[in-house]
Design a protein around this motif. Structure first.
Motif, PDB file in Angstrom:
ATOM      1  N   LEU A  40      10.674  -3.420  -0.664  1.00 29.06           N
ATOM      2  CA  LEU A  40       9.745  -4.365  -0.034  1.00 29.06           C
ATOM      3  C   LEU A  40       8.308  -3.875  -0.177  1.00 29.06           C
ATOM      4  N   GLU A  41       8.101  -2.598   0.000  1.00 28.64           N
ATOM      5  CA  GLU A  41       6.754  -2.044  -0.170  1.00 28.64           C
ATOM      6  C   GLU A  41       6.251  -2.246  -1.584  1.00 28.64           C
ATOM      7  N   PHE A  42       7.153  -2.098  -2.527  1.00 27.14           N
ATOM      8  CA  PHE A  42       6.765  -2.315  -3.920  1.00 27.14           C
ATOM      9  C   PHE A  42       6.334  -3.770  -4.110  1.00 27.14           C
ATOM     10  N   ALA A  43       7.131  -4.702  -3.565  1.00 27.69           N
ATOM     11  CA  ALA A  43       6.771  -6.123  -3.672  1.00 27.69           C
ATOM     12  C   ALA A  43       5.419  -6.373  -3.007  1.00 27.69           C
ATOM     13  N   ARG A  44       5.183  -5.742  -1.872  1.00 23.19           N
ATOM     14  CA  ARG A  44       3.920  -5.935  -1.148  1.00 23.19           C
ATOM     15  C   ARG A  44       2.734  -5.447  -1.973  1.00 23.19           C
ATOM     16  N   VAL A  45       2.855  -4.278  -2.545  1.00 19.16           N
ATOM     17  CA  VAL A  45       1.701  -3.756  -3.286  1.00 19.16           C
ATOM     18  C   VAL A  45       1.450  -4.595  -4.546  1.00 19.16           C
ATOM     19  N   MET A  46       2.517  -5.066  -5.209  1.00 22.72           N
ATOM     20  CA  MET A  46       2.326  -5.868  -6.415  1.00 22.72           C
ATOM     21  C   MET A  46       1.700  -7.224  -6.084  1.00 22.72           C
ATOM     22  N   MET A  47       1.956  -7.708  -4.869  1.00 19.39           N
ATOM     23  CA  MET A  47       1.363  -8.968  -4.406  1.00 19.39           C
ATOM     24  C   MET A  47      -0.161  -8.875  -4.357  1.00 19.39           C
ATOM     25  N   GLN A  48      -0.660  -7.674  -4.151  1.00 17.52           N
ATOM     26  CA  GLN A  48      -2.117  -7.481  -4.074  1.00 17.52           C
ATOM     27  C   GLN A  48      -2.774  -7.466  -5.450  1.00 17.52           C
ATOM     28  N   GLU A  49      -1.971  -7.475  -6.496  1.00 16.15           N
ATOM     29  CA  GLU A  49      -2.475  -7.442  -7.874  1.00 16.15           C
ATOM     30  C   GLU A  49      -3.525  -6.353  -8.093  1.00 16.15           C
ATOM     31  N   PRO A  50      -3.191  -5.115  -7.719  1.00 16.16           N
ATOM     32  CA  PRO A  50      -4.153  -4.035  -7.937  1.00 16.16           C
ATOM     33  C   PRO A  50      -4.250  -3.699  -9.420  1.00 16.16           C
ATOM     34  N   SER A  51      -5.344  -3.089  -9.822  1.00 16.39           N
ATOM     35  CA  SER A  51      -5.409  -2.646 -11.215  1.00 16.39           C
ATOM     36  C   SER A  51      -4.927  -1.200 -11.342  1.00 16.39           C
ATOM     37  N   LEU A  52      -4.969  -0.448 -10.262  1.00 12.22           N
ATOM     38  CA  LEU A  52      -4.375   0.894 -10.236  1.00 12.22           C
ATOM     39  C   LEU A  52      -3.390   0.941  -9.070  1.00 12.22           C
ATOM     40  N   VAL A  53      -2.138   1.274  -9.370  1.00 15.62           N
ATOM     41  CA  VAL A  53      -1.099   1.290  -8.343  1.00 15.62           C
ATOM     42  C   VAL A  53      -0.568   2.711  -8.177  1.00 15.62           C
ATOM     43  N   LEU A  54      -0.585   3.194  -6.951  1.00 13.90           N
ATOM     44  CA  LEU A  54      -0.056   4.521  -6.639  1.00 13.90           C
ATOM     45  C   LEU A  54       1.282   4.339  -5.939  1.00 13.90           C
ATOM     46  N   LEU A  55       2.351   4.791  -6.579  1.00 18.88           N
ATOM     47  CA  LEU A  55       3.690   4.633  -6.001  1.00 18.88           C
ATOM     48  C   LEU A  55       4.209   6.005  -5.567  1.00 18.88           C
ATOM     49  N   ASP A  56       4.514   6.146  -4.272  1.00 22.31           N
ATOM     50  CA  ASP A  56       4.983   7.430  -3.759  1.00 22.31           C
ATOM     51  C   ASP A  56       6.503   7.413  -3.626  1.00 22.31           C
ATOM     52  N   GLU A  57       7.168   8.031  -4.565  1.00 20.31           N
ATOM     53  CA  GLU A  57       8.638   8.099  -4.613  1.00 20.31           C
ATOM     54  C   GLU A  57       9.282   6.718  -4.467  1.00 20.31           C
ATOM     55  N   PRO A  58       8.935   5.799  -5.376  1.00 23.26           N
ATOM     56  CA  PRO A  58       9.405   4.416  -5.228  1.00 23.26           C
ATOM     57  C   PRO A  58      10.916   4.261  -5.347  1.00 23.26           C
ATOM     58  N   THR A  59      11.594   5.174  -5.993  1.00 23.44           N
ATOM     59  CA  THR A  59      13.036   5.004  -6.176  1.00 23.44           C
ATOM     60  C   THR A  59      13.853   5.859  -5.209  1.00 23.44           C
ATOM     61  N   ALA A  60      13.187   6.635  -4.356  1.00 22.27           N
ATOM     62  CA  ALA A  60      13.932   7.504  -3.436  1.00 22.27           C
ATOM     63  C   ALA A  60      14.710   6.658  -2.433  1.00 22.27           C
ATOM     64  N   GLY A  61      16.014   6.854  -2.378  1.00 15.82           N
ATOM     65  CA  GLY A  61      16.853   6.120  -1.444  1.00 15.82           C
ATOM     66  C   GLY A  61      17.203   4.714  -1.889  1.00 15.82           C
ATOM     67  N   VAL A  62      16.750   4.349  -3.093  1.00 16.92           N
ATOM     68  CA  VAL A  62      17.009   3.007  -3.623  1.00 16.92           C
ATOM     69  C   VAL A  62      18.245   3.071  -4.526  1.00 16.92           C
ATOM     70  N   LEU A  63      19.094   2.053  -4.447  1.00 21.69           N
ATOM     71  CA  LEU A  63      20.257   2.000  -5.336  1.00 21.69           C
ATOM     72  C   LEU A  63      19.806   2.158  -6.780  1.00 21.69           C
TER      73      LEU A  63
END
Ligand code: ADP
Ligand code: MG
Length: 274
Positions: A163-186
């Motif tokens: 959900l956080e990933f979807a939220r940040v992509m909704m903002q259409e940033p030009s630089l995206v910082l992802l902090d352990e986006p796959t941790a705990g994800v299937l």
């Protein structure tokens, strides 16, 4: 070497907590449209670097520059408006809003838009319907569309990451910082998320910096890998170079067979709290 304005760079970043130097003179450059992995053992200072960039923490010294503008000294919502988006290692979804509204609200936090203010007022020409459509697309992409009407509080830890990933992509940033986006994800959803990162970079030229422990992900997604240890950058190169770098192997790869899961993360206060 020709001097030209780098897309993004930090120089001599320093952050102390009491007498402890969590970030101890870190410098690096990020190229426009690149995908960079930031790796290193737990406690290396990776999340602190993201907190400094996104202004959730104030730096003690150094500078941060994005497209020729100073980023340091600004507030988190100003950094976000400049076009730098981030996710959190410890997720910060708005628990009392629906999953869909979590994504829709994020649309307000865009370049040129005030963070707070009329929450559902369309920005630019974007109607509420457009926002909804885009939000649903993103939820579909991360496998959460069936949960769109549920409270975000009902999501599992892995689902909150998505959900956080979807939220940040909704903002259409030009630089995206992802902090352990796959941790705990299937794993399958983690793979989908990584595919989306690649697609987004290819189609929109979005630049990503990703803190990631899974070395398969790191090696498959990144053009470049920056390795931190004890607050400093100890290596910076292509995935192939990093894999055979002795210092990296010693500091990280060799001793890092099984990550103990997301590290204890002191959470700074910020505007995303619910
Ligand atoms: P990483 O993300 O690489 O695992 P962090 O940046 O979260 O590492 O933390 C680096 C070091 O700084 C750790 O020792 C951590 O405990 C400490 N630290 C991070 N944030 C704070 C804080 N707000 N207050 C005190 N110590 C902190
Ligand atoms: Mg961290």
């Amino acid at each position: 070497m020709m001097s030209s304005t780098p897309f993004f760079h930090v120089e001599g970043l320093e952050k102390r907590f009491g007498g402890f130097r969590a970030v101890a003179g870190t410098s690096f450059k990020i190229e426009d449209g690149s995908i960079t992995a930031l790796i290193g053992p737990n406690g290396a200072g990776k999340t602190t670097v993201f907190n400094l960039i996104s202004a959730f923490l104030t730096l003690d010294s150094g500078l941060i520059e994005f497209r020729g503008s100073r980023v340091d000294g600004r507030r988190p919502h100003q950094v976000s408006r400049l076009g730098i988006g981030r996710t959190f290692q410890t997720t910060r979804v708005l628990r009392k809003l629906s999953v869909l509204d979590n994504v829709c609200v994020a649309a307000q936090n865009q370049p040129g838009e005030r963070l707070r203010g009329a929450m559902f007022r369309p920005r630019y020409q974007r109607s509420e319907a457009d926002v909804n459509r885009r939000a649903l697309e993103l939820l579909d992409l991360v496998g959460l569309s069936a949960m769109a009407r549920e409270y975000a509080a009902t999501l599992s830890g892995g689902q909150r990451k998505l959900l956080e990933f979807a939220r940040v992509m909704m903002q259409e940033p030009s630089l995206v910082l992802l902090d352990e986006p796959t941790a705990g994800v299937l794993p399958t959803l983690g793979q989908t998320l990584i595919e989306h990162v690649k697609t987004q970079r290819r189609d929109r030229g979005t630049t990503f910096m990703i803190i990631e422990h899974n070395m398969d992900v790191v090696m498959s997604v990144s053009d470049r890998v920056i390795v931190m240890n004890e607050g400093m950058v100890i290596a910076d190169g292509t995935p192939g170079e990093i894999q055979v770098n002795e210092m990296v192997i010693e500091a990280y790869l060799g001793t890092h067979h099984a990550p103990a899961g997301p590290a204890r993360e002191p959470v700074p206060s910020g505007p995303d709290d619910d």
